[in-house]
Motif scaffolding. Structure first.
Motif, PDB file in Angstrom:
ATOM      1  N   THR A   9       0.695  -1.329  -0.006  1.00  0.00           N
ATOM      2  CA  THR A   9      -0.187   0.100  -0.399  1.00  0.00           C
ATOM      3  C   THR A   9       0.369   0.967  -0.133  1.00  0.00           C
ATOM      4  O   THR A   9       0.269   2.300  -0.444  1.00  0.00           O
ATOM      5  N   GLY A  10       2.110   1.009   0.271  1.00  0.00           N
ATOM      6  CA  GLY A  10       3.199   2.094  -0.064  1.00  0.00           C
ATOM      7  C   GLY A  10       3.126   2.689  -1.379  1.00  0.00           C
ATOM      8  O   GLY A  10       2.543   2.707  -2.249  1.00  0.00           O
ATOM      9  N   LEU A  11       4.333   4.033  -1.778  1.00  0.00           N
ATOM     10  CA  LEU A  11       4.086   4.710  -2.816  1.00  0.00           C
ATOM     11  C   LEU A  11       4.989   3.884  -3.869  1.00  0.00           C
ATOM     12  O   LEU A  11       4.470   3.539  -5.462  1.00  0.00           O
ATOM     13  N   VAL A  12       6.028   2.605  -3.225  1.00  0.00           N
ATOM     14  CA  VAL A  12       6.390   2.080  -4.851  1.00  0.00           C
ATOM     15  C   VAL A  12       5.856   0.538  -4.415  1.00  0.00           C
ATOM     16  O   VAL A  12       5.378  -0.090  -5.610  1.00  0.00           O
ATOM     17  N   GLY A  13       5.512   0.287  -3.554  1.00  0.00           N
ATOM     18  CA  GLY A  13       4.822  -0.646  -3.110  1.00  0.00           C
ATOM     19  C   GLY A  13       3.499  -0.880  -4.152  1.00  0.00           C
ATOM     20  O   GLY A  13       3.277  -2.214  -4.856  1.00  0.00           O
ATOM     21  N   THR A  14       2.371  -0.362  -3.941  1.00  0.00           N
ATOM     22  CA  THR A  14       1.568   0.089  -4.687  1.00  0.00           C
ATOM     23  C   THR A  14       1.399  -0.194  -6.555  1.00  0.00           C
ATOM     24  O   THR A  14       1.001  -0.446  -7.103  1.00  0.00           O
ATOM     25  N   GLN A  15       2.681   0.604  -6.671  1.00  0.00           N
ATOM     26  CA  GLN A  15       3.804   0.664  -8.148  1.00  0.00           C
ATOM     27  C   GLN A  15       3.614  -0.854  -8.688  1.00  0.00           C
ATOM     28  O   GLN A  15       3.636  -0.912  -9.930  1.00  0.00           O
ATOM     29  N   VAL A  16       4.374  -1.312  -7.525  1.00  0.00           N
ATOM     30  CA  VAL A  16       4.649  -2.939  -8.332  1.00  0.00           C
ATOM     31  C   VAL A  16       3.609  -3.533  -8.079  1.00  0.00           C
ATOM     32  O   VAL A  16       3.718  -4.173  -9.618  1.00  0.00           O
ATOM     33  N   CYS A  17       3.008  -3.778  -7.651  1.00  0.00           N
ATOM     34  CA  CYS A  17       1.414  -4.131  -7.545  1.00  0.00           C
ATOM     35  C   CYS A  17       1.054  -3.871  -8.502  1.00  0.00           C
ATOM     36  O   CYS A  17       0.558  -4.960  -9.348  1.00  0.00           O
ATOM     37  N   SER A 171      -0.014   7.591  -3.111  1.00  0.00           N
ATOM     38  CA  SER A 171       0.366   7.325  -1.903  1.00  0.00           C
ATOM     39  C   SER A 171      -0.612   8.056  -0.270  1.00  0.00           C
ATOM     40  O   SER A 171      -1.185   8.594  -0.596  1.00  0.00           O
ATOM     41  N   ARG A 172      -0.495   6.600   0.232  1.00  0.00           N
ATOM     42  CA  ARG A 172      -1.650   6.995   1.750  1.00  0.00           C
ATOM     43  C   ARG A 172      -0.672   7.943   2.377  1.00  0.00           C
ATOM     44  O   ARG A 172      -1.269   8.897   3.380  1.00  0.00           O
ATOM     45  N   ARG A 173       0.461   8.177   1.733  1.00  0.00           N
ATOM     46  CA  ARG A 173       0.732   9.435   3.115  1.00  0.00           C
ATOM     47  C   ARG A 173       1.955  10.238   2.263  1.00  0.00           C
ATOM     48  O   ARG A 173       2.388   9.842   1.324  1.00  0.00           O
ATOM     49  N   LEU A 174       2.049  11.261   2.816  1.00  0.00           N
ATOM     50  CA  LEU A 174       3.360  12.003   2.103  1.00  0.00           C
ATOM     51  C   LEU A 174       4.768  11.713   2.716  1.00  0.00           C
ATOM     52  O   LEU A 174       5.316  12.030   3.229  1.00  0.00           O
ATOM     53  N   VAL A 175       5.631  11.177   1.190  1.00  0.00           N
ATOM     54  CA  VAL A 175       7.027  10.330   2.002  1.00  0.00           C
ATOM     55  C   VAL A 175       7.934  11.919   1.964  1.00  0.00           C
ATOM     56  O   VAL A 175       7.173  12.614   0.784  1.00  0.00           O
ATOM     57  N   PRO A 176       9.002  11.327   1.856  1.00  0.00           N
ATOM     58  CA  PRO A 176       9.693  12.444   2.123  1.00  0.00           C
ATOM     59  C   PRO A 176      10.095  12.905   0.335  1.00  0.00           C
ATOM     60  O   PRO A 176      10.989  14.850   0.983  1.00  0.00           O
ATOM     61  N   SER A 177      10.034  12.226  -0.114  1.00  0.00           N
ATOM     62  CA  SER A 177      10.064  12.968  -1.801  1.00  0.00           C
ATOM     63  C   SER A 177       9.041  13.627  -2.571  1.00  0.00           C
ATOM     64  O   SER A 177       9.762  14.462  -2.698  1.00  0.00           O
ATOM     65  N   ASN A 178       8.723  13.464  -2.298  1.00  0.00           N
ATOM     66  CA  ASN A 178       7.332  14.004  -2.503  1.00  0.00           C
ATOM     67  C   ASN A 178       7.138  15.530  -1.284  1.00  0.00           C
ATOM     68  O   ASN A 178       6.617  16.392  -2.362  1.00  0.00           O
ATOM     69  N   ALA A 179       7.316  14.589  -0.512  1.00  0.00           N
ATOM     70  CA  ALA A 179       7.826  16.408   0.592  1.00  0.00           C
ATOM     71  C   ALA A 179       8.301  18.114  -0.138  1.00  0.00           C
ATOM     72  O   ALA A 179       8.751  19.093   0.008  1.00  0.00           O
ATOM     73  N   ILE A 180       9.424  17.326  -1.138  1.00  0.00           N
ATOM     74  CA  ILE A 180      10.256  18.497  -2.190  1.00  0.00           C
ATOM     75  C   ILE A 180       9.939  19.129  -2.599  1.00  0.00           C
ATOM     76  O   ILE A 180       9.591  20.256  -2.647  1.00  0.00           O
ATOM     77  N   LEU A 181       8.917  17.973  -3.329  1.00  0.00           N
ATOM     78  CA  LEU A 181       8.017  19.256  -4.036  1.00  0.00           C
ATOM     79  C   LEU A 181       6.906  20.280  -3.932  1.00  0.00           C
ATOM     80  O   LEU A 181       6.902  21.473  -3.314  1.00  0.00           O
ATOM     81  N   LEU A 182       6.319  19.314  -2.443  1.00  0.00           N
ATOM     82  CA  LEU A 182       4.871  20.778  -1.907  1.00  0.00           C
ATOM     83  C   LEU A 182       5.712  21.920  -1.400  1.00  0.00           C
ATOM     84  O   LEU A 182       5.614  23.028  -0.920  1.00  0.00           O
ATOM     85  N   ARG A 183       7.471  21.008  -0.695  1.00  0.00           N
ATOM     86  CA  ARG A 183       8.208  22.529   0.025  1.00  0.00           C
ATOM     87  C   ARG A 183       8.107  24.140  -0.629  1.00  0.00           C
ATOM     88  O   ARG A 183       8.212  24.577  -0.392  1.00  0.00           O
ATOM     89  N   TYR A 184       8.489  23.249  -1.652  1.00  0.00           N
ATOM     90  CA  TYR A 184       8.668  24.711  -3.146  1.00  0.00           C
ATOM     91  C   TYR A 184       7.690  25.272  -3.241  1.00  0.00           C
ATOM     92  O   TYR A 184       7.754  26.378  -3.303  1.00  0.00           O
ATOM     93  N   LEU A 185       6.252  24.808  -3.610  1.00  0.00           N
ATOM     94  CA  LEU A 185       4.719  25.392  -3.638  1.00  0.00           C
ATOM     95  C   LEU A 185       4.652  26.311  -2.248  1.00  0.00           C
ATOM     96  O   LEU A 185       4.398  27.019  -3.135  1.00  0.00           O
ATOM     97  N   LEU A 186       5.065  25.178  -1.055  1.00  0.00           N
ATOM     98  CA  LEU A 186       4.488  26.316  -0.577  1.00  0.00           C
ATOM     99  C   LEU A 186       5.505  27.685   0.188  1.00  0.00           C
ATOM    100  O   LEU A 186       5.333  28.061   1.826  1.00  0.00           O
ATOM    101  N   ASP A 187       6.640  27.760  -0.200  1.00  0.00           N
ATOM    102  CA  ASP A 187       7.456  28.439   0.331  1.00  0.00           C
ATOM    103  C   ASP A 187       7.362  30.037  -0.659  1.00  0.00           C
ATOM    104  O   ASP A 187       7.464  29.885  -1.753  1.00  0.00           O
ATOM    105  N   PRO A 188       7.047  30.583   0.165  1.00  0.00           N
ATOM    106  CA  PRO A 188       7.088  32.186  -0.332  1.00  0.00           C
ATOM    107  C   PRO A 188       8.188  32.797  -0.824  1.00  0.00           C
ATOM    108  O   PRO A 188       7.966  33.742  -1.813  1.00  0.00           O
ATOM    109  N   THR A 189       8.655  32.397  -0.948  1.00  0.00           N
ATOM    110  CA  THR A 189      10.400  32.597  -0.984  1.00  0.00           C
ATOM    111  C   THR A 189      10.660  32.485  -2.160  1.00  0.00           C
ATOM    112  O   THR A 189      12.037  32.742  -2.787  1.00  0.00           O
ATOM    113  N   ARG A 190      10.423  31.303  -2.319  1.00  0.00           N
ATOM    114  CA  ARG A 190      10.740  30.433  -3.942  1.00  0.00           C
ATOM    115  C   ARG A 190      12.606  30.358  -3.609  1.00  0.00           C
ATOM    116  O   ARG A 190      13.299  30.527  -4.550  1.00  0.00           O
ATOM    117  N   SER A 191      13.039  29.750  -2.393  1.00  0.00           N
ATOM    118  CA  SER A 191      14.211  29.757  -2.366  1.00  0.00           C
ATOM    119  C   SER A 191      14.621  28.011  -3.216  1.00  0.00           C
ATOM    120  O   SER A 191      14.434  27.312  -2.711  1.00  0.00           O
TER     121      SER A 191
END
Length: 347
Positions: A9-17, A171-191
């Protein structure tokens, strides 16, 4: 041929199935909640800390793809990370032996190959050196060692898959890899940051796992990556695909650590997972660049980093992780809209 998938049910496992089902194979999803098993799989109850349940779930299997793991940089979860990633893997390989399953593919991580101070591409011969080593990194090193040792002890063929930064969904949860993208979208400074990483789509990593289950050499580990990007180029790709500005200033590790500390404090008050952690921030400035030539020799052929980012953004746009006020400010490219996975619903 019946393939047993842990962490189904995880990010990789779902795709493997998904890849296995589409190839016409019989797939057993070893899960804690049978109602959540991926479409087309046979759910069987299993827990990593209950060896007997693993043996039952693997009964009749011809191979196991072990994707179950704790992927987190949260210091408070160090004991859990060790128990699941290391001891859980030991139990899986032992259970495979008892169930008569000859081969196990273990999902590790590219971080076990180490990183570089400059833009150097590393291969499977690399090891962790004097760089920061979060608990997750250390657990993956021990996981690989335990997997190979236990396989040798019990006569099970073990092949290790080392994915890089895996992007996508569902993905049932926000894994750290996808969080990389989310952090940029939430960052008002676009650092952005110094250093870089290797980006790959979850679908490509899944196909790599199935390939290793079929033709991977026992006792070997294989990097499953895509493209090597600087953080600036990765953030520029996110910005372009999402229709937002930047990136602008390059933030040093010290600033990123301070921001992560604030994120951890807020999360502790809200009782939620932090969007960034100090352990992860300490890795900023390093180059986690890798070569997947070894897997390519077997037939592995990943797509572009841009496509991986587009697929991840398509999932994020439809998820609860992206606040509405952020979503409404985006102007996603056609590539993102076309990457969105359409799921039929009953009328």
């Amino acid at each position: 041929m019946t393939v047993v998938v842990t962490g189904a049910t995880g990010l990789v496992g779902t795709q493997v199935c998904k890849v296995l089902v589409e190839s016409g194979r019989s797939v057993v999803a070893a899960v804690r909640n049978e109602a959540q098993s991926p479409a087309g799989t046979e759910p069987r109850f299993a827990r990593l800390d209950v060896p007997g349940s693993l043996v039952k779930a693997m009964s009749g299997g011809t191979s196991v793809i072990h994707c179950a793991a704790v992927y987190a940089y949260d210091e408070s979860r160090q004991d859990e990370i060790e128990q699941v990633n290391v001891e859980g893997t030991r139990n899986v390989v032992r259970a495979a032996a008892e169930a008569g399953v000859p081969r196990v593919v273990v999902t590790s991580s590219s971080v076990t190959v180490g990183s570089s101070a400059g833009p150097v591409v590393r291969d499977e011969s690399g090891r962790l050196g004097d760089e920061p080593v979060p608990a997750y990194f250390a657990s993956k090193v021990r996981q690989e060692r335990v997997a190979f040792e236990t396989g040798a002890e019990y006569g099970v063929e073990v092949v290790v898959a080392c994915p890089t930064v895996v992007l996508g969904g569902p993905s049932r949860r926000l894994v750290p890899s996808n969080a990389i993208l989310l952090r940029y979208l939430l960052d008002p400074t676009r650092s952005t940051y110094p250093g870089g990483c290797n980006v790959v789509s979850a679908g490509d990593v899944a196909r790599g796992h199935v390939l290793l289950a079929d033709v991977g050499v026992p006792g070997e580990r294989y990097l499953l990556g895509g493209e090597n990007l600087s953080w600036r180029l990765l953030h520029a790709t996110v910005a372009d695909l999402a229709g937002v500005p930047g990136p602008y200033a390059e933030v040093p590790s010290s600033v990123a650590v301070a921001v992560a500390a604030a994120s951890e404090f807020v999360a502790s008050r809200l009782g939620s997972e932090p969007l960034a952690t100090r352990d992860e921030a300490l890795t900023i400035g390093r180059y986690y660049w890798y070569s997947h030539e070894k897997a390519a020799a077997l037939g592995y052929s990943p797509g572009s980093a841009r496509q991986a980012v587009a697929e991840a953004l398509a999932w994020l746009l439809a998820s609860d992780h992206l606040p509405r006020w952020v979503r409404e400010g985006l102007q996603p490219m056609a590539e993102v809209r076309s990457a969105r996975r359409l799921v039929p619903r009953p009328l």
